[in-house]
Design an enzyme around this catalytic site. Structure first.
Site, mmCIF file in Angstrom:
data_model
loop_
_atom_site.group_PDB
_atom_site.id
_atom_site.type_symbol
_atom_site.label_atom_id
_atom_site.label_comp_id
_atom_site.label_asym_id
_atom_site.label_seq_id
_atom_site.Cartn_x
_atom_site.Cartn_y
_atom_site.Cartn_z
ATOM 1 N N TYR A 1 5.098 -8.772 -1.782
ATOM 2 C CA TYR A 1 4.533 -7.604 -1.935
ATOM 3 C C TYR A 1 3.830 -7.153 -2.824
ATOM 4 O O TYR A 1 2.975 -7.667 -3.585
ATOM 5 C CB TYR A 1 6.426 -7.585 -3.136
ATOM 6 C CG TYR A 1 6.399 -6.297 -2.947
ATOM 7 C CD1 TYR A 1 5.963 -5.254 -2.370
ATOM 8 C CD2 TYR A 1 7.872 -5.915 -3.350
ATOM 9 C CE1 TYR A 1 6.788 -3.146 -2.967
ATOM 10 C CE2 TYR A 1 8.650 -4.193 -3.205
ATOM 11 C CZ TYR A 1 8.176 -2.888 -3.596
ATOM 12 O OH TYR A 1 8.537 -2.336 -3.644
ATOM 13 N N CYS A 2 3.103 -6.023 -1.932
ATOM 14 C CA CYS A 2 2.100 -5.296 -2.769
ATOM 15 C C CYS A 2 0.834 -6.329 -3.153
ATOM 16 O O CYS A 2 0.439 -7.071 -1.906
ATOM 17 C CB CYS A 2 3.051 -4.550 -4.136
ATOM 18 S SG CYS A 2 1.536 -3.782 -5.082
ATOM 19 N N VAL A 3 0.355 -6.229 -4.631
ATOM 20 C CA VAL A 3 -0.530 -7.478 -4.831
ATOM 21 C C VAL A 3 -0.210 -8.766 -4.756
ATOM 22 O O VAL A 3 -1.430 -9.858 -3.687
ATOM 23 C CB VAL A 3 -0.858 -6.914 -6.406
ATOM 24 C CG1 VAL A 3 -0.003 -7.890 -7.144
ATOM 25 C CG2 VAL A 3 -2.274 -8.411 -6.732
ATOM 26 N N GLY B 1 1.312 -9.969 -1.359
ATOM 27 C CA GLY B 1 0.855 -9.073 0.022
ATOM 28 C C GLY B 1 -0.724 -9.947 0.330
ATOM 29 O O GLY B 1 -0.916 -10.663 0.821
ATOM 30 N N PHE C 1 4.889 -6.296 2.740
ATOM 31 C CA PHE C 1 5.398 -5.195 2.291
ATOM 32 C C PHE C 1 4.498 -4.640 1.432
ATOM 33 O O PHE C 1 4.011 -4.845 0.663
ATOM 34 C CB PHE C 1 7.120 -5.825 0.712
ATOM 35 C CG PHE C 1 7.892 -6.655 1.303
ATOM 36 C CD1 PHE C 1 8.461 -5.956 2.720
ATOM 37 C CD2 PHE C 1 8.854 -6.551 0.628
ATOM 38 C CE1 PHE C 1 9.710 -7.042 3.197
ATOM 39 C CE2 PHE C 1 10.429 -7.257 0.863
ATOM 40 C CZ PHE C 1 10.292 -7.238 2.059
#
Length: 623
Positions: free
Chosen positions: A356-358, A360, A385
Site C-alpha cells: 500500500y502506497c510507499v 507498494g 494499492f
C-alpha cells in the site's frame, strides 16, 4: 526574521488590495454605504487597519511556528518554507497592476449590482433571487451567507478576487512549469487562509453562535487552539472514543514474528478451509496498519479472512533513535524477511503480497531484487494499492521536495528520525480547506464538539520516520525519479530493474487520489513485464481502497482491452457499481485456487504454536 517579515507584508498587501478594490467598487456603485448597512464599505483608514491586522495575524502564525532553536512546530508545517513562493505570488498579484485593477473594478461593479439586485437594492433591483448567487463554494453553503447582502457581497467578492489571482499565476511569464505548480499550490494555500469564513467578524454563522452562547464558543475554541499548539498537531476527532484492540484493530490474531523494525501479525481463520497460498500485507510505515482494520464493517483484513485467505499483516515500528541508521534497504530486507518467514511457517512455496502506497513502491523494488536473484517464485502475486514507481506525475507532494524544503526536513529530523507530526501537517496542507480551515472554523470558532470518527482518529495517529530513509526516498524517487531507470538504484547489494518483474500484478488506483494520482499509478503497470490487471476505483487514497462491498459506495472501472494510456483506459472502461474487492478476490483465486484445511499453524496460537502476543501487538501502540 527579515525575510519572514517581508513575506508577511507581501501577503498583507494582497489582502489590503482586495479590500481596497472592494471598497472602491462599492463607492462607485452605491456611494459611501448601502442603505441600511452603514459601515459596509470600508474607508481607507479601515482598509489600512485590516492590512495591519492581517500582518499581525501572519506574525502570530510565524511566531507560533518557530521555536527558540528555529525548529518549526509540526502543527504549522513550517510556513517559513513558503516565503520564496509568497514573494513570487506578490509579484504575480493582479491587484497591483493598474490596468488589471480597472478591469477587476468593472467586473466587481457588475458583480455587486447583480448580487444586490436580488435584494431590491441598486440599479438592478428586482433581479435574481438572493439565493442564486454567481459563485458557489461549500465554505459558504450555510443560508446565513445569503440572508444579508453584506455577507453575500463579502464572500462573492472574495471568490471573484481569488479566481483572478489564481488566473494571474497561470499567466505569469518566464516560469518553469514545476515552479508554476508550486506557486499555484502556495497561492491556493494563502487564499484559503484569507477566506472570510475563517474570521469571527466576517463569518455570520460564527457571529450568530457567539451571540447565542455569550462567547463561550470562542473561549472553548481558544482553549483547544492552545492545546493543539502545545501538542504540535491539529485535533480532528475525539480520540478518547477509540482503543486499539477494543473498537479499532479488532480482527482476532496473534503476533507470530518480531524484529526491531516490525511485528508480523497472523489473523485467525474464519473458514474451515483456506487458500493454500497465504497473503502478506505491507502497509505504509508513514501510517498505522489498522487503516485496513478500522472496524468489523470497514476492515479489509476481516473481509479477506472471511473469503478464506490466511492473512499476515506487517506492523511497522514507529521510528526512534534506535532506527537512526535505517535506510530503504532495511525496508526491502524486512519485506523479504516477512515473505520468507511466512513461507517457512506455513511450509508453502510462495505467498500473495499487497503493498500500500510507499510500501507498494518498496514492494516493486523487492520483487525486482528477488527476480535478479532468481527468487521471483517466492511471490505468487503482487497487489498494489495506490502505489507509484514513476514519480514524474506524483502530484502535490512534489511541492515538498525542493532543496529548501529538504533542508527544512533535515533540520527537523532530531535524533535520527522525523517526528510524524510533520508528515501529518504536510498531508493536512494538501487539503487545507477541509483539514485545516474547516477544522478551525468548526472547533475553534463555532465550538462544535469533535466527532468520534475512526478514520480521523487513524489520520491523527502519527508515525515517526527514519531520517535517512525519508531523505533517500524524497531525493532518489520523488525528486530525481531514479527508480524507473534500470540499475540506477542499488538496495541490499543488488541493483534494481523493475523491467525484470514478471509476477502477476493487480494495480489499483483511486480516481480522485491527490497523493498518488491515477496518472502516476497507471505507469506502474506499464513498467512491469508480467500480466497486469489495472483497476480504477472511485474516490481517493483512502476511501478508494477501504471500500467494503457491504457499504454500497462508489464504483470501479475495468478495461479488458489493451489500452496504451490512462485516457484510453477510461474511454473503453466498463463501470461497475460498488467495491472492487470482489473483483480482486476473483483474480486472487485465479492465481492460486487450491484450498486446504485450516489446521495446525493456520490457527495461530493453537496447540504447540508459540506466539508473541495478541493482535494488534505492541508496535502499533508506540509513538
Amino acid at each position: 526574521m527579515a525575510k519572514q517579515d517581508d513575506s508577511s507584508q507581501d501577503v498583507a498587501n494582497i489582502f489590503t488590495e482586495m479590500l481596497r478594490i472592494q471598497g472602491e467598487v462599492a463607492r462607485q456603485a452605491f456611494g459611501t454605504a448601502l442603505p441600511g448597512y452603514d459601515g459596509l464599505v470600508p474607508d481607507q483608514e479601515q482598509i489600512d487597519e485590516w492590512g495591519k491586522s492581517t500582518l499581525r495575524i501572519q506574525k502570530m502564525w510565524l511566531d507560533a511556528g518557530g521555536r527558540e532553536d528555529d525548529s518549526p512546530l509540526p502543527l504549522m508545517a513550517d510556513p517559513a518554507s513558503w516565503f520564496d513562493t509568497m514573494q513570487k505570488l506578490a509579484q504575480a498579484n493582479p491587484l497591483l497592476d493598474p490596468d488589471r485593477q480597472q478591469a477587476m473594478m468593472a467586473e466587481g461593479l457588475e458583480l455587486w449590482e447583480r448580487v444586490l439586485g436580488g435584494y431590491g437594492i441598486g440599479p438592478k433591483a428586482g433581479g435574481e433571487e438572493p439565493s442564486e448567487l454567481p459563485r458557489k463554494d461549500r465554505r459558504f453553503a450555510d443560508p446565513a451567507w445569503r440572508e444579508q447582502p453584506v455577507y453575500a457581497l463579502m464572500h462573492q467578492t472574495y471568490l471573484l478576487l481569488a479566481e483572478r489571482i489564481q488566473q494571474a499565476v497561470d499567466g505569469l511569464q518566464g516560469m518553469e512549469e514545476e515552479e508554476r505548480e508550486q506557486l499555484r499550490f502556495a497561492t491556493r494555500s494563502v487564499l484559503e487562509a484569507m477566506s472570510p469564513a475563517n474570521f469571527p467578524l466576517t463569518n455570520p454563522v460564527v457571529l450568530e453562535r457567539t451571540l447565542d452562547t455569550q462567547g463561550r464558543n470562542l473561549v472553548t475554541g481558544m482553549e483547544r487552539l492552545a492545546g493543539d499548539i502545545e501538542r504540535g498537531q491539529l485535533t480532528h476527532t475525539d480520540s478518547s472514543a477509540f482503543t486499539l484492540g477494543k473498537n479499532i484493530a479488532v480482527t482476532p490474531g496473534k503476533v507470530v514474528h518480531e524484529t526491531p523494525m516490525y511485528q508480523l501479525i497472523q489473523y485467525s481463520p474464519a473458514t474451515d478451509e483456506v487458500y493454500q497460498t497465504p497473503l502478506v500485507i505491507f502497509p505504509p510505515w508513514i501510517n498505522r496498519f489498522y487503516i485496513l482494520d478500522l472496524n468489523p464493517k470497514k476492515s479489509f483484513v476481516r473481509w479477506a479472512v472471511e473469503q478464506g485467505l490466511t492473512v499476515f499483516m506487517v506492523s511497522w515500528k514507529s521510528a526512534d533513535e534506535s532506527m537512526a541508521d535505517v535506510e530503504w534497504d532495511d525496508y526491502i530486507r524486512a519485506q523479504i524477511d516477512a515473505i520468507d518467514h511466512v513461507r517457512a511457517r506455513l511450509k508453502v512455496p510462495a505467498v500473495h503480497t499487497i503493498g500500500y502506497c510507499v510500501a507498494g513502491t518498496t514492494l516493486a523494488a523487492t520483487l525486482a531484487i528477488l527476480a535478479r536473484r532468481g527468487e521471483a517464485d517466492k511471490v505468487a502475486s503482487a497487489t498494489f494499492f495506490t502505489a507509484q514507481v514513476d514519480f514524474e506525475q506524483a502530484g502535490e507532494l512534489k511541492h515538498f521536495v525542493d532543496d529548501t524544503k529538504l533542508e527544512m526536513i533535515r533540520q527537523a529530523s532530531q535524533g535520527g528520525y522525523l517526528d510524524g507530526r510533520y508528515m501529518a501537517a504536510t498531508f493536512n496542507l494538501l487539503r487545507g480547506s477541509d483539514l485545516i480551515w474547516n477544522t478551525m472554523v468548526q472547533h475553534y470558532l463555532l465550538g462544535e464538539d469533535y466527532p468520534a470518527f475512526d478514520l480521523l482518529h487513524w489520520n491523527g495517529d502519527v508515525t515517526n520516520l527514519p531520517a535517512k530513509w525519508h531523505s533517500q526516498y524524497l531525493r532518489d524517487l520523488y525528486r530525481d525519479n531514479r527508480l524507473v531507470v534500470p540499475d540506477a538504484l542499488v538496495a541490499d547489494g543488488t541493483s534494481i530493474d523493475l523491467n525484470l518483474i514478471e509476477t502477476p500484478a493487480y494495480v489499483q488506483a483511486g480516481r480522485e487520489d491527490h497523493i498518488a494520482p491515477p496518472e502516476s499509478v497507471w505507469k506502474l503497470g506499464q513498467v512491469l513485464n508480467g500480466p497486469v490487471r489495472f483497476v480504477l476505483a472511485g474516490s481517493g487514497h483512502i476511501a478508494g481502497v477501504v471500500n467494503p462491498p457491504g457499504s454500497g459506495k462508489y464504483q470501479y472501472w475495468i478495461n479488458d482491452g489493451e489500452p496504451g494510456s490512462l485516457d484510453e483506459f477510461r474511454e473503453g472502461a466498463v463501470e461497475h457499481p460498488g467495491s472492487w474487492w470482489t473483483d480482486w478476490i476473483a483474480w486472487i483465486e485465479q492465481q492460486a485456487p487450491k484450498r486446504i484445511k485450516a489446521t495446525g499453524k493456520r490457527k495461530p496460537g493453537s496447540g504447540r504454536d508459540k506466539v508473541i502476543e495478541d493482535a494488534p501487538g505492541r508496535y502499533v501502540a508506540t509513538r
